[in-house]
Design a protein around this motif. Structure first.
Motif, PDB file in Angstrom:
ATOM      1  N   UNK A 286       0.837  -1.195   0.000  1.00  0.00           N
ATOM      2  CA  UNK A 286       0.000   0.000   0.000  1.00  0.00           C
ATOM      3  C   UNK A 286       0.869   1.240   0.000  1.00  0.00           C
ATOM      4  N   UNK A 287       0.350   2.301  -0.555  1.00  0.00           N
ATOM      5  CA  UNK A 287       1.044   3.588  -0.546  1.00  0.00           C
ATOM      6  C   UNK A 287      -0.006   4.681  -0.568  1.00  0.00           C
ATOM      7  N   UNK A 288       0.384   5.863  -0.148  1.00  0.00           N
ATOM      8  CA  UNK A 288      -0.584   6.935  -0.124  1.00  0.00           C
ATOM      9  C   UNK A 288       0.044   8.275   0.180  1.00  0.00           C
ATOM     10  N   UNK A 289      -0.802   9.274   0.153  1.00  0.00           N
ATOM     11  CA  UNK A 289      -0.397  10.643   0.463  1.00  0.00           C
ATOM     12  C   UNK A 289      -1.524  11.295   1.242  1.00  0.00           C
ATOM     13  N   UNK A 290      -1.155  12.160   2.182  1.00  0.00           N
ATOM     14  CA  UNK A 290      -2.148  12.849   3.007  1.00  0.00           C
ATOM     15  C   UNK A 290      -1.677  14.269   3.284  1.00  0.00           C
ATOM     16  N   UNK A 291      -2.633  15.166   3.415  1.00  0.00           N
ATOM     17  CA  UNK A 291      -2.325  16.546   3.787  1.00  0.00           C
ATOM     18  C   UNK A 291      -3.164  16.937   4.994  1.00  0.00           C
ATOM     19  N   UNK A 292      -2.572  17.776   5.852  1.00  0.00           N
ATOM     20  CA  UNK A 292      -3.228  18.216   7.077  1.00  0.00           C
ATOM     21  C   UNK A 292      -3.214  19.736   7.149  1.00  0.00           C
ATOM     22  N   UNK A 293      -4.309  20.267   7.676  1.00  0.00           N
ATOM     23  CA  UNK A 293      -4.420  21.709   7.834  1.00  0.00           C
ATOM     24  C   UNK A 293      -3.435  22.217   8.883  1.00  0.00           C
ATOM     25  N   UNK A 294      -3.234  23.525   8.900  1.00  0.00           N
ATOM     26  CA  UNK A 294      -2.316  24.114   9.867  1.00  0.00           C
ATOM     27  C   UNK A 294      -2.783  23.895  11.306  1.00  0.00           C
ATOM     28  N   UNK A 295      -4.108  23.730  11.503  1.00  0.00           N
ATOM     29  CA  UNK A 295      -4.618  23.517  12.867  1.00  0.00           C
ATOM     30  C   UNK A 295      -4.615  22.044  13.258  1.00  0.00           C
ATOM     31  N   UNK A 296      -4.094  21.174  12.382  1.00  0.00           N
ATOM     32  CA  UNK A 296      -3.946  19.769  12.727  1.00  0.00           C
ATOM     33  C   UNK A 296      -5.049  18.845  12.252  1.00  0.00           C
ATOM     34  N   UNK A 297      -6.152  19.376  11.716  1.00  0.00           N
ATOM     35  CA  UNK A 297      -7.207  18.511  11.201  1.00  0.00           C
ATOM     36  C   UNK A 297      -6.849  18.044   9.787  1.00  0.00           C
ATOM     37  N   UNK A 298      -7.336  16.861   9.381  1.00  0.00           N
ATOM     38  CA  UNK A 298      -7.025  16.360   8.038  1.00  0.00           C
ATOM     39  C   UNK A 298      -7.575  17.282   6.956  1.00  0.00           C
ATOM     40  N   UNK A 299      -6.882  17.290   5.818  1.00  0.00           N
ATOM     41  CA  UNK A 299      -7.347  18.048   4.664  1.00  0.00           C
ATOM     42  C   UNK A 299      -7.813  17.098   3.568  1.00  0.00           C
ATOM     43  N   UNK A 300      -6.939  16.226   3.088  1.00  0.00           N
ATOM     44  CA  UNK A 300      -7.299  15.264   2.046  1.00  0.00           C
ATOM     45  C   UNK A 300      -6.305  14.109   2.076  1.00  0.00           C
ATOM     46  N   UNK A 301      -6.701  12.978   1.469  1.00  0.00           N
ATOM     47  CA  UNK A 301      -5.784  11.839   1.401  1.00  0.00           C
ATOM     48  C   UNK A 301      -6.176  10.913   0.259  1.00  0.00           C
ATOM     49  N   UNK A 302      -5.184  10.158  -0.203  1.00  0.00           N
ATOM     50  CA  UNK A 302      -5.389   9.106  -1.201  1.00  0.00           C
ATOM     51  C   UNK A 302      -4.565   7.895  -0.796  1.00  0.00           C
ATOM     52  N   UNK A 303      -5.189   6.716  -0.825  1.00  0.00           N
ATOM     53  CA  UNK A 303      -4.472   5.480  -0.486  1.00  0.00           C
ATOM     54  C   UNK A 303      -4.736   4.445  -1.568  1.00  0.00           C
ATOM     55  N   UNK A 304      -3.699   3.740  -1.960  1.00  0.00           N
ATOM     56  CA  UNK A 304      -3.828   2.649  -2.925  1.00  0.00           C
ATOM     57  C   UNK A 304      -3.260   1.375  -2.319  1.00  0.00           C
ATOM     58  N   UNK A 305      -3.982   0.279  -2.528  1.00  0.00           N
ATOM     59  CA  UNK A 305      -3.567  -0.994  -1.946  1.00  0.00           C
ATOM     60  C   UNK A 305      -3.784  -2.115  -2.945  1.00  0.00           C
ATOM     61  N   UNK A 306      -2.816  -3.017  -3.028  1.00  0.00           N
ATOM     62  CA  UNK A 306      -2.971  -4.228  -3.833  1.00  0.00           C
ATOM     63  C   UNK A 306      -2.713  -5.436  -2.950  1.00  0.00           C
TER      64      UNK A 306
END
Length: 335
Positions: A286-306
């Motif tokens: 699996x691999x992925x990417x995630x971004x978080x806001x400056x206040x620590x809450x999640x912003x967006x993410x993508x995960x791929x798994x085989x």
């Protein structure tokens, strides 16, 4: 009138293939990774870490989309010795699997993050809720985060009574492993670009399978599942164009087996026995990417798994061996 064996076999096989991604999804809640080959840079003694700084009452809503594709290969159909299967039964099973081919489904849902309160000493109580599936099943994770990003007092509940009962049987370590993806694995990571953090976790799926493999019926009371060992590495990658914190993840898992002995359904003498099932995990990446806001809450993410599994199915004297490949993509975007 009793239905032919092939007619009974086909819907159960369909249920098996469609249910299998749910198991993968459960494994992904603890999704893991392998560290990169480059040496990690030294962490400054006073390096800041990602934690939740948003004030109490801050909330965010997200749209989730999970796409799963199931491919079957190397299908081998044979008769179980002494099982009484005829050549017509074997040909019917071959046709059933040939008709399955590649299956896919997409589930859309919602997720919510909320800062329930600020805690003495500067910490925060964070509540993460996911709503997924049809009918919809809600999972709610609550945990306290210290200013250093350390989690404690983690609790998980569900609106589904059967799943909630299964969750209540998990110990603290198992709950923590289950929560990794839902509440985030990045809190407490030093915000030093290129600095990885590796987490090893063992997930005991057996307590949850009565819900995740529900379509397979009463035989699940005897399910046998080995622990799933997962290793994940999350690496801070710096900031994005709007100052958001960026992270990358990679994951692998160790060997894992699942067996359902099968048997006759209680109270349904005419329904016939449920199939005997066995799975062996041979590869999970699996691999992925995630971004978080400056206040620590999640912003967006993508995960791929085989995931690749060796599967064995026995029913009505017919035995089927095959290789099942599951490809899953999960996306979370702000609403």
């Amino acid at each position: 009138m009793t239905r032919p064996r092939s007619a009974r076999l086909r819907p159960l096989l369909l249920a098996l293939v469609l249910a299998a991604p749910a198991t993968s999804g459960a494994a992904q809640t603890a999704i893991p990774a392998t560290p990169g080959s480059r040496p990690a840079p030294a962490v400054p003694a006073a390096a800041p870490v990602l934690t939740v700084t948003a004030p109490a009452g801050t909330a965010a809503e997200y749209v989730t989309r999970v796409s799963v594709r199931v491919s079957l290969s190397d299908v081998q159909v044979s008769a179980v010795p002494g099982g009484g299967a005829t050549e017509a039964d074997l040909n019917a099973a071959r046709r059933a699997f040939a008709g399955l081919g590649n299956l896919s489904r997409t589930l859309q849902g919602k997720a919510f993050y909320r800062v329930a309160s600020r805690l003495p000493g500067g910490g925060a109580r964070l509540v993460a809720t996911t709503v997924q599936g049809a009918p919809a099943v809600t999972l709610t994770f609550t945990q306290d985060l210290s200013p250093a990003g350390r989690g404690s007092n983690l609790r998980v509940t569900s609106t589904d009574p059967q799943l909630d009962h299964a969750l209540s049987a998990l110990d603290d370590e198992q709950v923590q492993a289950l929560a990794q993806e839902n509440t985030g694995t990045v809190y407490g990571i030093p915000l030093v670009a290129g600095q990885p953090r590796t987490v090893n976790a063992t997930v005991d799926l057996q307590a949850l399978l009565s819900r995740l493999l529900g379509p397979l019926g009463d035989a699940l009371g005897q399910v046998e599942a080995s622990p799933l060992n997962v290793t994940s590495t999350t690496t801070y990658q710096g900031t994005g164009p709007q100052g958001e914190f960026l992270f990358g993840t990679r994951a692998t898992a160790g060997s894992w087996t699942l067996r359902v002995p099968g048997g006759r359904r209680t109270g349904e003498p005419e329904a016939g026995p449920t199939p005997e099932l066995a799975f062996e995990l041979t590869d999970l990446k699996a691999s992925g990417a995630a971004s978080y806001r400056r206040d620590g809450l999640p912003l967006a993410s993508t995960q791929r798994q085989q995931t690749r599994l060796n599967a064995l199915i026995r029913q009505d004297g017919v035995q089927v061996r095959l290789v099942m490949t599951l490809e899953q993509t999960a996306e979370v975007t702000p609403r």
